[in-house]
Motif scaffolding. Structure first.
Motif, PDB file in Angstrom:
ATOM      1  N   VAL A 274       0.843  -1.206   0.000  1.00  0.00           N
ATOM      2  CA  VAL A 274       0.000   0.000   0.000  1.00  0.00           C
ATOM      3  C   VAL A 274       0.872   1.247   0.000  1.00  0.00           C
ATOM      4  O   VAL A 274       0.657   2.168  -0.801  1.00  0.00           O
ATOM      5  N   TYR A 275       1.856   1.295   0.874  1.00  0.00           N
ATOM      6  CA  TYR A 275       2.742   2.462   0.921  1.00  0.00           C
ATOM      7  C   TYR A 275       3.476   2.655  -0.414  1.00  0.00           C
ATOM      8  O   TYR A 275       3.612   3.779  -0.903  1.00  0.00           O
ATOM      9  N   ASP A 276       3.944   1.564  -0.992  1.00  0.00           N
ATOM     10  CA  ASP A 276       4.703   1.651  -2.245  1.00  0.00           C
ATOM     11  C   ASP A 276       3.850   2.156  -3.403  1.00  0.00           C
ATOM     12  O   ASP A 276       4.371   2.775  -4.340  1.00  0.00           O
ATOM     13  N   ASN A 277       2.557   1.885  -3.359  1.00  0.00           N
ATOM     14  CA  ASN A 277       1.691   2.211  -4.487  1.00  0.00           C
ATOM     15  C   ASN A 277       0.756   3.387  -4.239  1.00  0.00           C
ATOM     16  O   ASN A 277       0.016   3.778  -5.149  1.00  0.00           O
ATOM     17  N   MET A 278       0.784   3.932  -3.028  1.00  0.00           N
ATOM     18  CA  MET A 278      -0.056   5.084  -2.716  1.00  0.00           C
ATOM     19  C   MET A 278       0.791   6.133  -1.985  1.00  0.00           C
ATOM     20  O   MET A 278       0.796   6.197  -0.749  1.00  0.00           O
TER      21      MET A 278
ATOM     22  N   ILE B 113      -2.707  -5.734  -2.399  1.00  0.00           N
ATOM     23  CA  ILE B 113      -3.190  -5.478  -3.756  1.00  0.00           C
ATOM     24  C   ILE B 113      -4.694  -5.216  -3.738  1.00  0.00           C
ATOM     25  O   ILE B 113      -5.183  -4.268  -4.363  1.00  0.00           O
ATOM     26  N   ALA B 114      -5.439  -6.057  -3.006  1.00  0.00           N
ATOM     27  CA  ALA B 114      -6.889  -5.889  -2.921  1.00  0.00           C
ATOM     28  C   ALA B 114      -7.248  -4.544  -2.313  1.00  0.00           C
ATOM     29  O   ALA B 114      -8.198  -3.882  -2.749  1.00  0.00           O
TER      30      ALA B 114
ATOM     31  N   ASN C  92     -10.274   3.296  -3.927  1.00  0.00           N
ATOM     32  CA  ASN C  92     -11.034   4.220  -4.781  1.00  0.00           C
ATOM     33  C   ASN C  92     -11.032   5.665  -4.287  1.00  0.00           C
ATOM     34  O   ASN C  92     -12.057   6.359  -4.338  1.00  0.00           O
ATOM     35  N   GLY C  93      -9.892   6.121  -3.775  1.00  0.00           N
ATOM     36  CA  GLY C  93      -9.803   7.496  -3.310  1.00  0.00           C
ATOM     37  C   GLY C  93     -10.398   7.740  -1.941  1.00  0.00           C
ATOM     38  O   GLY C  93     -10.429   8.872  -1.464  1.00  0.00           O
ATOM     39  N   LYS C  94     -10.872   6.680  -1.292  1.00  0.00           N
ATOM     40  CA  LYS C  94     -11.445   6.801   0.050  1.00  0.00           C
ATOM     41  C   LYS C  94     -10.375   6.465   1.098  1.00  0.00           C
ATOM     42  O   LYS C  94      -9.271   6.071   0.759  1.00  0.00           O
TER      43      LYS C  94
ATOM     44  N   GLY D 128      -3.345  10.552   5.203  1.00  0.00           N
ATOM     45  CA  GLY D 128      -2.102  11.291   5.088  1.00  0.00           C
ATOM     46  C   GLY D 128      -1.450  11.446   6.442  1.00  0.00           C
ATOM     47  O   GLY D 128      -0.248  11.669   6.552  1.00  0.00           O
ATOM     48  N   THR D 129      -2.279  11.303   7.501  1.00  0.00           N
ATOM     49  CA  THR D 129      -1.805  11.356   8.879  1.00  0.00           C
ATOM     50  C   THR D 129      -2.421  10.189   9.656  1.00  0.00           C
ATOM     51  O   THR D 129      -3.431   9.604   9.230  1.00  0.00           O
TER      52      THR D 129
END
Length: 215
Positions: free
Chosen positions: A81-85, A139-140, A146-148, A163-164
């Motif tokens: 998640v961190y790597d892709n967001m 991945i899931a 979806n931006g949430k 973000g925090t």
């Protein structure tokens, strides 16, 4: 290293337990530092006994650079998640019962109360089943956020992001409240009314002004 930030991680972990979102040593809390290091709670350890030195410091490659314990077994998913967001700097994983229950009977938790919009920025999707402690779990999550700020992991639990750490924590706590309201309304019978897009956006904007400046 990062002593104050480690204390904040433990404080958030205690909050999700006190709020009934996890039991025993379940779930995990992590944050990403500006240089890319990740602080994460250790595997199978009670939060009430946790000290700052128990929090693992992981480098960008996923190697331990500080700490003597094993990191959460879900770290492979968290790292994905961190790597892709890049906008995500905090992740909380829980097994909260009401939101998890929604994932067993619906494809999403709709915005039936303003607090859900406030905390998660909209309806929360249910991701297909993936095993705990797996890359597929990460991945899931990425594919269904979806931006949430939250996603329900079917048959498993919830992942919230922010973000925090405060954003991720609010998402987890208020999402459980909304899930409880939703299930109670469903049980009462009939369709559960939900907020429209304009109302959701209004609730999100209103929440941005909530609280004291600098807090």
């Amino acid at each position: 290293m990062y002593t104050e930030e480690k204390r904040e991680v433990i404080k958030a972990a205690l909050e999700i337990k006190e709020s009934g979102l996890i039991m025993l040593a379940g779930g995990n809390v992590s944050i990403r530092m500006p240089n890319g290091d990740i602080l994460v709670t250790p595997s199978g350890t009670y939060y009430e006994t946790m000290e700052p030195d128990d929090i693992l410091v992981m480098d960008k490659g996923g190697e331990i650079i500080e700490g003597m314990m094993k990191p959460s077994v879900d770290f492979i998913a968290l790292k994905y998640v961190y790597d892709n967001m890049p906008e995500v700097n905090a992740i909380i994983h829980t097994h909260q019962p009401y939101a998890t229950a929604v994932g067993l009977v619906a494809d999403e938790l709709p915005v039936c109360v303003t607090t859900l919009a406030n905390a998660t920025l909209g309806a929360v999707a249910v991701a297909p089943y993936s095993s705990a402690a797996s890359l597929e779990m990460g991945i899931a999550a990425v594919e269904n956020l979806n931006g949430k700020r939250a996603v329900i992991l079917k048959h498993h639990g919830v992942l919230t992001v922010g973000g925090t750490l405060k954003e991720a924590l609010y998402a987890a706590v208020y999402m459980e409240e909304a899930a409880k309201v939703y299930l109670l309304a469903k049980n009462a019978g009939g369709e559960v009314p939900v907020l429209d897009e304009a109302q959701i956006n209004e609730a999100v904007e209103a929440f941005r002004k909530c609280g004291q400046k600098g807090k």
